[in-house]
Enzyme design. Structure first.
Site, mmCIF file in Angstrom:
data_model
loop_
_atom_site.group_PDB
_atom_site.id
_atom_site.type_symbol
_atom_site.label_atom_id
_atom_site.label_comp_id
_atom_site.label_asym_id
_atom_site.label_seq_id
_atom_site.Cartn_x
_atom_site.Cartn_y
_atom_site.Cartn_z
ATOM 1 N N TYR A 180 -11.283 -55.179 45.224
ATOM 2 C CA TYR A 180 -11.552 -56.024 46.395
ATOM 3 C C TYR A 180 -11.648 -55.160 47.655
ATOM 4 O O TYR A 180 -11.677 -53.933 47.552
ATOM 5 C CB TYR A 180 -10.499 -57.139 46.474
ATOM 6 C CG TYR A 180 -10.542 -57.975 45.215
ATOM 7 C CD1 TYR A 180 -11.662 -58.756 44.943
ATOM 8 C CD2 TYR A 180 -9.536 -57.909 44.250
ATOM 9 C CE1 TYR A 180 -11.764 -59.473 43.751
ATOM 10 C CE2 TYR A 180 -9.627 -58.623 43.069
ATOM 11 C CZ TYR A 180 -10.739 -59.402 42.820
ATOM 12 O OH TYR A 180 -10.850 -60.098 41.644
ATOM 13 N N GLY A 313 2.292 -60.712 34.540
ATOM 14 C CA GLY A 313 1.241 -61.670 34.836
ATOM 15 C C GLY A 313 1.194 -62.748 33.770
ATOM 16 O O GLY A 313 1.847 -63.799 33.874
HETATM 17 C C1 LIG Z 1 -5.163 -65.600 35.580
HETATM 18 C C2 LIG Z 1 -4.966 -64.280 36.270
HETATM 19 C C3 LIG Z 1 -5.230 -64.169 37.629
HETATM 20 C C4 LIG Z 1 -5.020 -62.967 38.313
HETATM 21 N N1 LIG Z 1 -5.198 -62.916 39.667
HETATM 22 C C5 LIG Z 1 -4.798 -61.808 40.363
HETATM 23 C C6 LIG Z 1 -4.756 -61.816 41.790
HETATM 24 O O1 LIG Z 1 -5.057 -62.821 42.455
HETATM 25 N N2 LIG Z 1 -4.338 -60.685 42.407
HETATM 26 C C7 LIG Z 1 -3.973 -59.550 41.705
HETATM 27 O O2 LIG Z 1 -3.594 -58.552 42.328
HETATM 28 N N3 LIG Z 1 -3.999 -59.528 40.365
HETATM 29 C C8 LIG Z 1 -4.367 -60.625 39.677
HETATM 30 N N4 LIG Z 1 -4.297 -60.637 38.297
HETATM 31 C C9 LIG Z 1 -3.804 -59.436 37.583
HETATM 32 C C10 LIG Z 1 -2.303 -59.563 37.297
HETATM 33 O O3 LIG Z 1 -1.543 -59.512 38.479
HETATM 34 C C11 LIG Z 1 -1.842 -58.448 36.351
HETATM 35 O O4 LIG Z 1 -2.052 -57.197 36.964
HETATM 36 C C12 LIG Z 1 -2.568 -58.479 35.009
HETATM 37 O O5 LIG Z 1 -2.536 -59.789 34.473
HETATM 38 C C13 LIG Z 1 -1.930 -57.523 33.984
HETATM 39 O O6 LIG Z 1 -0.541 -57.828 33.826
HETATM 40 P P1 LIG Z 1 0.002 -58.616 32.509
HETATM 41 O O7 LIG Z 1 -0.292 -57.741 31.362
HETATM 42 O O8 LIG Z 1 1.456 -58.801 32.750
HETATM 43 O O9 LIG Z 1 -0.734 -59.923 32.455
HETATM 44 C C14 LIG Z 1 -4.555 -61.820 37.600
HETATM 45 C C15 LIG Z 1 -4.320 -61.929 36.220
HETATM 46 C C16 LIG Z 1 -4.488 -63.135 35.562
HETATM 47 C C17 LIG Z 1 -4.163 -63.234 34.096
#
Ligand SMILES: Cc1cc2nc3c(=O)[nH]c(=O)nc-3n(C[C@H](O)[C@H](O)[C@H](O)COP(=O)(O)O)c2cc1C
Length: 355
Positions: A180, A313
């Protein structure tokens, strides 16, 4: 040995554990006002057991919105509508930071109430498509910010951060990750500027340093975190010489005394200990888990000292009482990505708690 269930220091706060809810866009702020809803207060309130909640990406200005139905923090109506959300978390003893996300070139006129062209760093469109009300469309060529536009954007971040505090947030996280606007200034394929905000490393980090410094001045560095994702190619980002860029960025930010650095780890996992070593403050890690999601094993990274806190996440999306489940070694509900973006309470506030 530090346990994941011990408190940590985040700026002026002490968290109740080291398990953090990672920022997740859920696209449920319907209507031209882009305001949060009662349903969102329920959702975040359910997850208040986290050491810290970082909200979904919130646009600091109308032009900062790229995706459909994401909430803002730039109108009085939005500030008022966030208050029940922060209250729901505080009523349950939690901490909540607002993630300020300006999407830059990752947007589409059809996704905004005003139909505006996305603002960018340089006139370089992202490869690929974005979901719009009429289906996927190609990313448009962004309108590069001129010098006045850059300064106005910094001012928008400052206003949004002040608004966040007024709305009851404990602090803000600046979204410098995932391709972004802030990341677009850092990256070599999106920043082709030849003015003071481009060119060499010092030029490409300048915008992020200026935004962070201005926001820290406005609300206190101990209420400001920054998220980065070095060498993460998401949203068509290419970063030549990323190690040099991010080490220069950390050196420039260390004197500010920010609340934390949040690293969304990318494929260069060997760089993480280097960042950890270079950063003088609290370190929050979202580990690189391609094809999967962060699981209970990540808590070991706290025990070994590789990070101070871990953010979750996908697992937090589907497990509102995640710290309890981690402490009990499960079971965990599997996230349903079909309801990740948009929709109603299904796949949002109806994930069960243990017992
Ligand atoms: C549905 C969804 C929406 C996300 N939206 C954002 C966001 O708005 N801002 C951001 O920095 N990362 C966003 N992410 C990335 C997560 O913060 C995270 O880095 C990513 O899911 C990997 O972590 P995890 O393995 O615990 O899911 C999003 C991830 C998911 C699954």
């Amino acid at each position: 040995m530090t346990s994941a269930f011990e408190p940590a220091t985040i700026g002026r706060y002490t968290t109740r554990s080291r398990v953090v809810m990672a920022p997740m866009t859920r696209s449920r702020a319907y209507g031209p006002g882009a305001s949060p809803t009662e349903l969102m207060a329920t959702y975040y309130g359910q997850r208040a057991g986290a050491g810290l909640i970082v909200t979904e990406g919130i646009q600091p200005s109308a032009i900062g919105q790229g995706y459909l139905n994401t909430p803002g923090l730039h109108t009085d109506e939005q500030v008022a509508a966030w208050r029940p959300v922060t209250a729901a978390v505080h009523d349950r003893g939690g901490l909540i930071f607002a993630q300020l996300m300006h999407t830059g070139r990752i947007g589409h006129p059809d996704n905004t109430a005003q139909g505006h062209q996305p603002a960018g760093v340089s006139a370089v469109r992202a490869a690929g498509t974005i979901v719009t009300p009429t289906g996927p469309q190609e990313f448009p060529v962004p309108q590069p910010l001129d010098a006045d536009g850059v300064r106005a954007t910094i001012a928008d971040f400052v206003t949004a951060a002040r608004n966040a505090i007024e709305a009851g947030f404990d602090g803000v996280e600046l979204h410098g990750a995932n391709g972004y606007l802030l990341h677009q200034f850092l990256a070599t394929n999106t920043n082709l500027r030849d003015d003071e905000w481009g060119g060499d490393v010092a030029g490409r980090i300048r915008f992020v340093v200026e935004v962070t410094g201005a926001v820290a001045d406005a609300v206190g560095a101990d209420r400001v975190g920054l998220r980065i994702s070095p060498a993460n190619g998401f949203n068509d980002i290419v970063e030549d010489g990323h190690r040099e860029t991010y080490l220069a960025l950390l050196d420039a930010l260390n004197p500010l005394g920010l609340a934390y650095l949040h690293v969304a780890e990318g494929p260069d996992t060997e760089f993480t200990p280097v960042l950890r070593d270079r950063w003088q403050g609290t370190f929050l890690l979202n580990p690189y888990t391609p094809g999967s999601w962060t699981g209970p094993e990540a808590l070991k990274l706290i025990e070994t000292g590789e990070t101070d806190l871990v953010s979750y996440g996908a697992l937090y999306l589907a497990n509102p009482d995640l710290p309890r489940r981690l402490a009990a070694s499960g079971p965990f509900t599997t996230p349903d990505y079909r309801t990740a973006y948009g929709g109603d309470h299904h796949g949002y506030t109806d994930y069960p708690e243990l017992g």
